[in-house]
Design a protein around this motif. Structure first.
Motif, mmCIF file in Angstrom:
data_model
loop_
_atom_site.group_PDB
_atom_site.id
_atom_site.type_symbol
_atom_site.label_atom_id
_atom_site.label_comp_id
_atom_site.label_asym_id
_atom_site.label_seq_id
_atom_site.Cartn_x
_atom_site.Cartn_y
_atom_site.Cartn_z
ATOM 1 N N VAL A 139 0.818 -1.224 0.038
ATOM 2 C CA VAL A 139 -0.072 0.232 0.133
ATOM 3 C C VAL A 139 0.850 1.262 -0.146
ATOM 4 O O VAL A 139 1.886 1.483 0.726
ATOM 5 C CB VAL A 139 -0.872 0.058 1.301
ATOM 6 C CG1 VAL A 139 -1.769 1.388 1.327
ATOM 7 C CG2 VAL A 139 -1.930 -1.129 1.319
ATOM 8 N N VAL A 140 0.454 2.253 -0.701
ATOM 9 C CA VAL A 140 1.055 3.514 -0.853
ATOM 10 C C VAL A 140 0.341 4.524 -0.160
ATOM 11 O O VAL A 140 -1.004 4.423 -0.491
ATOM 12 C CB VAL A 140 1.291 3.976 -2.231
ATOM 13 C CG1 VAL A 140 1.900 5.431 -2.247
ATOM 14 C CG2 VAL A 140 2.270 2.907 -3.012
ATOM 15 N N ILE A 141 0.511 5.113 1.036
ATOM 16 C CA ILE A 141 -0.278 5.869 1.701
ATOM 17 C C ILE A 141 0.111 7.509 1.674
ATOM 18 O O ILE A 141 1.438 7.750 1.836
ATOM 19 C CB ILE A 141 0.081 5.442 3.403
ATOM 20 C CG1 ILE A 141 -0.374 4.055 3.515
ATOM 21 C CG2 ILE A 141 -1.185 6.259 4.269
ATOM 22 C CD1 ILE A 141 -0.174 3.557 5.040
ATOM 23 N N GLY A 142 -0.749 8.063 1.442
ATOM 24 C CA GLY A 142 -0.590 9.568 0.753
ATOM 25 C C GLY A 142 0.026 10.357 2.175
ATOM 26 O O GLY A 142 -0.138 10.080 3.307
ATOM 27 N N LYS A 278 -4.585 7.365 -0.847
ATOM 28 C CA LYS A 278 -4.486 9.012 -0.980
ATOM 29 C C LYS A 278 -4.785 9.783 0.099
ATOM 30 O O LYS A 278 -4.092 10.765 0.449
ATOM 31 C CB LYS A 278 -5.144 9.436 -2.178
ATOM 32 C CG LYS A 278 -4.558 10.861 -2.560
ATOM 33 C CD LYS A 278 -5.437 11.266 -3.836
ATOM 34 C CE LYS A 278 -4.919 12.913 -4.177
ATOM 35 N NZ LYS A 278 -5.453 13.396 -5.463
ATOM 36 N N VAL A 279 -5.982 9.441 1.009
ATOM 37 C CA VAL A 279 -6.527 10.208 1.966
ATOM 38 C C VAL A 279 -6.974 9.255 3.020
ATOM 39 O O VAL A 279 -8.016 8.395 2.650
ATOM 40 C CB VAL A 279 -7.603 11.352 1.331
ATOM 41 C CG1 VAL A 279 -8.050 12.050 2.863
ATOM 42 C CG2 VAL A 279 -6.990 12.262 0.363
ATOM 43 N N MET A 280 -6.675 9.300 3.997
ATOM 44 C CA MET A 280 -6.817 8.577 5.344
ATOM 45 C C MET A 280 -8.074 9.054 5.927
ATOM 46 O O MET A 280 -8.366 10.313 6.093
ATOM 47 C CB MET A 280 -5.792 8.329 6.185
ATOM 48 C CG MET A 280 -4.481 7.311 5.651
ATOM 49 S SD MET A 280 -5.283 5.764 5.040
ATOM 50 C CE MET A 280 -5.941 5.160 6.449
ATOM 51 N N GLY A 281 -9.004 8.340 6.507
ATOM 52 C CA GLY A 281 -10.098 9.043 7.465
ATOM 53 C C GLY A 281 -9.878 8.381 9.023
ATOM 54 O O GLY A 281 -8.718 8.156 9.286
ATOM 55 N N GLY A 282 -10.756 8.226 9.514
ATOM 56 C CA GLY A 282 -10.824 7.883 11.245
ATOM 57 C C GLY A 282 -10.585 6.494 11.059
ATOM 58 O O GLY A 282 -10.743 5.566 10.523
ATOM 59 N N GLY A 283 -10.270 5.835 12.617
ATOM 60 C CA GLY A 283 -10.233 4.681 12.862
ATOM 61 C C GLY A 283 -10.117 4.397 14.476
ATOM 62 O O GLY A 283 -10.299 5.413 15.322
ATOM 63 N N SER A 284 -9.676 3.270 14.929
ATOM 64 C CA SER A 284 -9.245 2.844 16.028
ATOM 65 C C SER A 284 -8.196 2.147 16.370
ATOM 66 O O SER A 284 -7.551 1.996 15.451
ATOM 67 C CB SER A 284 -10.674 2.170 16.743
ATOM 68 O OG SER A 284 -10.504 0.814 15.919
ATOM 69 N N VAL A 285 -7.638 2.292 17.657
ATOM 70 C CA VAL A 285 -6.445 1.850 18.029
ATOM 71 C C VAL A 285 -6.372 1.192 19.453
ATOM 72 O O VAL A 285 -6.968 1.789 20.338
ATOM 73 C CB VAL A 285 -5.001 2.375 17.536
ATOM 74 C CG1 VAL A 285 -5.137 3.797 18.576
ATOM 75 C CG2 VAL A 285 -3.742 1.844 17.715
ATOM 76 N N ASN A 286 -5.801 0.062 19.584
ATOM 77 C CA ASN A 286 -5.264 -0.422 21.005
ATOM 78 C C ASN A 286 -3.823 0.002 21.361
ATOM 79 O O ASN A 286 -2.952 -0.506 20.926
ATOM 80 C CB ASN A 286 -5.508 -1.855 21.375
ATOM 81 C CG ASN A 286 -5.377 -2.359 22.611
ATOM 82 O OD1 ASN A 286 -4.531 -1.659 23.331
ATOM 83 N ND2 ASN A 286 -5.806 -3.505 23.050
ATOM 84 N N PRO A 287 -3.523 1.178 22.253
ATOM 85 C CA PRO A 287 -2.220 1.736 22.416
ATOM 86 C C PRO A 287 -1.440 0.538 23.161
ATOM 87 O O PRO A 287 -0.051 0.782 22.846
ATOM 88 C CB PRO A 287 -2.537 2.857 23.479
ATOM 89 C CG PRO A 287 -4.075 3.278 23.324
ATOM 90 C CD PRO A 287 -4.822 1.878 22.830
ATOM 91 N N ALA A 288 -1.769 -0.285 23.908
ATOM 92 C CA ALA A 288 -1.246 -1.307 24.535
ATOM 93 C C ALA A 288 -0.539 -1.993 23.616
ATOM 94 O O ALA A 288 0.779 -2.839 23.677
ATOM 95 C CB ALA A 288 -1.848 -1.827 25.733
ATOM 96 N N PRO A 355 5.510 12.331 4.674
ATOM 97 C CA PRO A 355 5.459 12.262 3.262
ATOM 98 C C PRO A 355 4.523 11.103 2.845
ATOM 99 O O PRO A 355 4.176 10.231 3.756
ATOM 100 C CB PRO A 355 6.967 12.106 2.896
ATOM 101 C CG PRO A 355 7.700 12.171 4.202
ATOM 102 C CD PRO A 355 6.516 11.776 5.341
ATOM 103 N N THR A 356 4.480 10.853 1.417
ATOM 104 C CA THR A 356 3.803 9.573 0.833
ATOM 105 C C THR A 356 4.966 8.474 1.236
ATOM 106 O O THR A 356 6.254 8.648 1.097
ATOM 107 C CB THR A 356 3.865 9.819 -0.707
ATOM 108 O OG1 THR A 356 2.784 10.623 -1.006
ATOM 109 C CG2 THR A 356 3.121 8.517 -1.432
ATOM 110 N N ILE A 357 4.222 7.342 1.715
ATOM 111 C CA ILE A 357 5.008 6.187 2.271
ATOM 112 C C ILE A 357 4.606 4.746 1.565
ATOM 113 O O ILE A 357 3.486 5.006 0.914
ATOM 114 C CB ILE A 357 5.046 5.916 3.552
ATOM 115 C CG1 ILE A 357 3.727 5.665 4.126
ATOM 116 C CG2 ILE A 357 5.949 7.256 4.323
ATOM 117 C CD1 ILE A 357 3.822 5.217 5.493
ATOM 118 N N LYS A 358 5.580 4.084 1.417
ATOM 119 C CA LYS A 358 5.214 2.724 0.842
ATOM 120 C C LYS A 358 5.266 1.774 1.984
ATOM 121 O O LYS A 358 6.387 1.464 2.539
ATOM 122 C CB LYS A 358 5.925 2.270 -0.333
ATOM 123 C CG LYS A 358 5.406 0.881 -0.966
ATOM 124 C CD LYS A 358 6.668 0.409 -1.754
ATOM 125 C CE LYS A 358 6.316 -1.062 -2.251
ATOM 126 N NZ LYS A 358 7.494 -1.817 -3.104
#
Length: 367
Positions: A139-142, A278-288, A355-358
């Motif tokens: 995946v290329v993330i913008g 190209k554009v990310m939205g929201g989400g969730s994460v478990n910090p632990a 920056p854009t990453i792969k």
């Protein structure tokens, strides 16, 4: 009763040219109406427009039993526009929400019509897009808000609030290689005029530029007074809280993956079958654990090294500490994006960026 005199005011590196309090609410209504009209003019499929214009002035005075007494004034402004397009029972939303540690001059620098058009066009584009097939793929993330994944899945576990509780996958890994050598990550509270910047943290420690990861090697954590003491690290000026109602803990400021030397076209051409988020939205994460799940707001398939048709319904799923070694390419198009971060010390302004990453391999969820 305890009497506290006003302390010295910190010399600001975030000069405010036009204090919002002097302008009142007058100009804002016209801006909001303009956003609504510009967004709806793009198509009859635009069903709803939400817009807000916000300014905040926060006066801060910190005094402690060690003799510290210092004060500051923090002024921030932010615009947000959210546009929903619909066709039958199908709905899709696009949005833009820039912000800065500036006064009314920030709003005057914005192109309101362009922001409304961006949000509308993204909603309309993705409304007509097909769905992606879920599987593991490169995946290329913008650039810009794509940095929210690093913020949530890696940034929080690098705060001493997590490390001191042994609730982080990065405990006891200072000096170890935790990411690909292409990755350097920074949290910098000193950037002039940037949304998440501060003069000093909410314990009175001067802010700084903290290198968290350098060429893949873990260099530091983000520390408050308690975290620094318990983990055995120095204070990084990262103690933050929403207001005096909360106890300050280590929090991020402006957190980003630094510029690299790779080209976006080379990232795309190296992928036979993948996704361009190209554009990310929201989400969730478990910090632990660093486990995350983030929606892609605007995405395209990559076929035979070329960007193809738009696709919707994509989510990026993984663990932060497992994804870091798979970020193999980093471009030089660094962009920062404003946001709000909630934790035990309340909601605070933060900036995410990259920056854009792969990413060589990540699980992409489909419909």
């Amino acid at each position: 009763s305890l009497q506290i005199s006003s302390g010295p005011r910190a010399e600001s590196v975030h000069p405010i040219l036009k204090a919002p309090a002097k302008f009142g609410q007058g100009p804002k209504l016209a801006w909001l109406k303009g956003l609504d009209q510009s967004a709806r003019a793009r198509s009859s499929k635009i069903k709803q427009v939400g817009a807000s214009v916000m300014d905040e002035t926060q006066n801060v005075l910190i005094a402690n039993s060690e003799g510290l007494c210092i004060e500051d004034q923090r002024i921030r402004c932010r615009l947000s526009v959210s546009v929903t397009a619909g066709d039958g029972d199908q709905l899709f939303t696009g949005g833009e929400s820039p912000g800065a540690m500036q006064g009314m001059e920030f709003f005057e620098s914005l192109n309101f019509e362009e922001l409304a058009h961006k949000a509308s066009d993204r909603a309309l584009l993705m409304l007509d897009a097909g769905y992606i097939e879920g599987k593991c793929m490169p995946v290329v993330i913008g650039s810009g808000f794509g940095g929210v994944i690093f913020h949530e899945a890696c940034g929080h576990p690098l705060e001493t609030e997590s490390v001191r509780k042994k609730a982080s996958p990065f405990c006891d890994k200072i000096g170890q290689q935790i990411a690909h050598s292409a990755v350097t990550a920074i949290d910098d509270g000193t950037l002039p005029g940037v949304w998440g910047s501060i003069q000093f943290d909410d314990e009175g420690t001067p802010t700084e530029k903290t290198t968290l990861i350098e060429n893949g090697v873990l260099k530091d954590y983000l520390s408050d007074r308690l975290g620094a003491s318990e983990v055995g690290r120095r204070r990084t000026g990262s103690a933050r809280r929403e207001s005096f109602h909360y106890v300050p803990v280590s929090r991020m400021r402006n957190t980003y993956i630094d510029k690299g030397q790779d080209k976006v076209e080379d990232m795309v051409s190296s992928i036979p079958d993948g996704l361009y988020a190209k554009v990310m939205g929201g989400g969730s994460v478990n910090p632990a654990t660093g486990e995350f799940n983030f929606a892609v707001q605007e995405g395209y398939e990559i076929k035979n090294g070329k960007i193809g048709k738009p696709v919707r319904g994509a989510t990026l799923i993984g663990k932060g500490h497992e994804i870091l070694p798979k970020i193999s390419m980093v471009s030089d198009d660094l962009v920062m994006a404003a946001g709000m971060c909630g934790a035990s010390s309340g909601s605070v302004p933060v900036t995410v960026g990259q920056p854009t990453i792969k990413v060589d391999d990540i699980l992409v969820g489909g419909r």
